[in-house]
Design a protein around this motif. Sequence first.
Motif, PDB file in Angstrom:
ATOM      1  N   ARG A 182      -3.628   2.581   5.200  1.00 15.33           N
ATOM      2  CA  ARG A 182      -3.115   2.684   3.823  1.00 15.33           C
ATOM      3  C   ARG A 182      -1.691   3.240   3.831  1.00 15.33           C
ATOM      4  NH1 ARG A 182      -6.092   0.611  -0.659  1.00 15.33           N
ATOM      5  NH2 ARG A 182      -5.481   2.416  -1.907  1.00 15.33           N
TER       6      ARG A 182
ATOM      7  N   THR B 116       0.252   0.659  -4.122  1.00 14.96           N
ATOM      8  CA  THR B 116      -0.192  -0.622  -4.684  1.00 14.96           C
ATOM      9  C   THR B 116       0.960  -1.422  -5.275  1.00 14.96           C
ATOM     10  OG1 THR B 116      -2.298   0.434  -5.232  1.00 14.96           O
ATOM     11  CG2 THR B 116      -1.841  -1.667  -6.311  1.00 14.96           C
TER      12      THR B 116
ATOM     13  N   LYS C 266      -2.861 -11.168   2.467  1.00 11.26           N
ATOM     14  CA  LYS C 266      -3.165 -11.974   1.294  1.00 11.26           C
ATOM     15  C   LYS C 266      -2.379 -13.286   1.330  1.00 11.26           C
ATOM     16  CE  LYS C 266      -4.163  -7.881  -1.579  1.00 11.26           C
ATOM     17  NZ  LYS C 266      -3.791  -7.134  -2.811  1.00 11.26           N
TER      18      LYS C 266
ATOM     19  N   ILE D 138       3.257  -6.197  -8.282  1.00  3.93           N
ATOM     20  CA  ILE D 138       1.921  -5.629  -8.019  1.00  3.93           C
ATOM     21  C   ILE D 138       0.881  -6.723  -7.767  1.00  3.93           C
ATOM     22  CG2 ILE D 138       1.201  -5.444 -10.455  1.00  3.93           C
ATOM     23  CD1 ILE D 138      -0.015  -2.662  -9.617  1.00  3.93           C
TER      24      ILE D 138
ATOM     25  N   ASN E 157       1.217  -8.230  -3.613  1.00  7.23           N
ATOM     26  CA  ASN E 157       1.522  -7.075  -2.761  1.00  7.23           C
ATOM     27  C   ASN E 157       1.080  -7.253  -1.315  1.00  7.23           C
ATOM     28  OD1 ASN E 157      -1.189  -6.700  -3.125  1.00  7.23           O
ATOM     29  ND2 ASN E 157      -1.021  -4.730  -4.180  1.00  7.23           N
TER      30      ASN E 157
ATOM     31  N   HIS F 129      -4.172  -6.213   1.871  1.00  8.84           N
ATOM     32  CA  HIS F 129      -5.246  -5.328   1.417  1.00  8.84           C
ATOM     33  C   HIS F 129      -5.676  -4.428   2.569  1.00  8.84           C
ATOM     34  CE1 HIS F 129      -9.136  -3.903  -0.024  1.00  8.84           C
ATOM     35  NE2 HIS F 129      -9.591  -4.221   1.179  1.00  8.84           N
TER      36      HIS F 129
HETATM   37  P1  RTP Z   1      -5.997  -3.627  -2.446  1.00  9.35           P
HETATM   38  O1  RTP Z   1      -7.391  -3.261  -2.922  1.00  9.35           O
HETATM   39  O2  RTP Z   1      -5.644  -5.068  -2.687  1.00  9.35           O
HETATM   40  O3  RTP Z   1      -5.753  -3.160  -1.035  1.00  9.35           O
HETATM   41  O4  RTP Z   1      -4.921  -2.821  -3.303  1.00  9.35           O
HETATM   42  P2  RTP Z   1      -4.976  -1.306  -3.739  1.00  9.35           P
HETATM   43  O5  RTP Z   1      -6.188  -0.625  -3.203  1.00  9.35           O
HETATM   44  O6  RTP Z   1      -3.649  -0.711  -3.406  1.00  9.35           O
HETATM   45  O7  RTP Z   1      -5.073  -1.454  -5.317  1.00  9.35           O
HETATM   46  P3  RTP Z   1      -6.389  -1.610  -6.236  1.00  9.35           P
HETATM   47  O8  RTP Z   1      -6.295  -0.587  -7.303  1.00  9.35           O
HETATM   48  O9  RTP Z   1      -7.636  -1.663  -5.415  1.00  9.35           O
HETATM   49  O10 RTP Z   1      -6.140  -3.033  -6.909  1.00  9.35           O
HETATM   50  C1  RTP Z   1      -6.525  -4.221  -6.261  1.00  9.35           C
HETATM   51  C2  RTP Z   1      -5.455  -5.257  -6.452  1.00  9.35           C
HETATM   52  O11 RTP Z   1      -5.432  -5.660  -7.818  1.00  9.35           O
HETATM   53  C3  RTP Z   1      -4.108  -5.990  -8.179  1.00  9.35           C
HETATM   54  N1  RTP Z   1      -3.736  -5.215  -9.336  1.00  9.35           N
HETATM   55  N2  RTP Z   1      -3.104  -5.734 -10.338  1.00  9.35           N
HETATM   56  N3  RTP Z   1      -1.828  -6.113 -12.811  1.00  9.35           N
HETATM   57  C4  RTP Z   1      -2.242  -4.899 -12.497  1.00  9.35           C
HETATM   58  O12 RTP Z   1      -2.060  -3.943 -13.194  1.00  9.35           O
HETATM   59  C5  RTP Z   1      -2.919  -4.746 -11.215  1.00  9.35           C
HETATM   60  N4  RTP Z   1      -3.437  -3.623 -10.743  1.00  9.35           N
HETATM   61  C6  RTP Z   1      -3.959  -3.932  -9.546  1.00  9.35           C
HETATM   62  C7  RTP Z   1      -3.181  -5.647  -7.021  1.00  9.35           C
HETATM   63  O13 RTP Z   1      -2.808  -6.836  -6.361  1.00  9.35           O
HETATM   64  C8  RTP Z   1      -4.037  -4.765  -6.141  1.00  9.35           C
HETATM   65  O14 RTP Z   1      -3.700  -4.913  -4.796  1.00  9.35           O
END
Ligand code: RTP
Length: 148
Positions: A85, A91, A9, A109, A112, A115
């Motif tokens: 992952r 996350t 990112k 968060i 991070n 992705h």
């Molecule tokens: P990614 O899709 O980016 O690989 O991350 P992830 O699966 O670990 O998490 P996901 O639930 O898919 O969330 C996507 C991205 O959204 C941002 N996020 N912000 N402010 C918040 O509460 C929040 N929750 C999620 C994070 O940057 C996350 O990577």
Amino acid sequence: MERTFIMIKPDGVQRNLAGEVIKRFETKGFTLVGMKFMAVPRELAEKHYDVHKERPFFSSLVDFITSSPVVAMVWEGEGVVSGARTLIGATNPLTAAPGTIRGDFGISIGRNLIHGSDAIETAKTEIALWFGEDELVSWQPAASSWLY
Ligand code: RTP
Ligand code: MG
């Protein structure tokens, strides 16, 4: 062979962590089959995060992903979707385990670093969204006979 979509990112690129991230995937034994350094069009970011479109953080997430260049990649290997992952970590970088990319390098968060596709089917969709077939290279690294 299984493939996954990985994106360094904007914060990962700006913090000069692209090499470190790529090194971790390489030394794990996964195979790089596609990579491009790019600015992300807003429409592509919105499609990529479509699953989160009703969430309160959606527009700030799209703003962030389009704010500065990313490194988009496809990695291949046995179990690479869940394996990536695991390398990436939880996350929220504050609770991500030390030794993971987010656990070692992140705090917030919303920043991070990286992705990774969350399932095999998602990986197929994301790879098709980000890459054309002609941008992916199928090859057999010499080291694979020592990995499998
Ligand atoms: P990614 O899709 O980016 O690989 O991350 P992830 O699966 O670990 O998490 P996901 O639930 O898919 O969330 C996507 C991205 O959204 C941002 N996020 N912000 N402010 C918040 O509460 C929040 N929750 C999620 C994070 O940057 C996350 O990577
Ligand atoms: Mg996700």
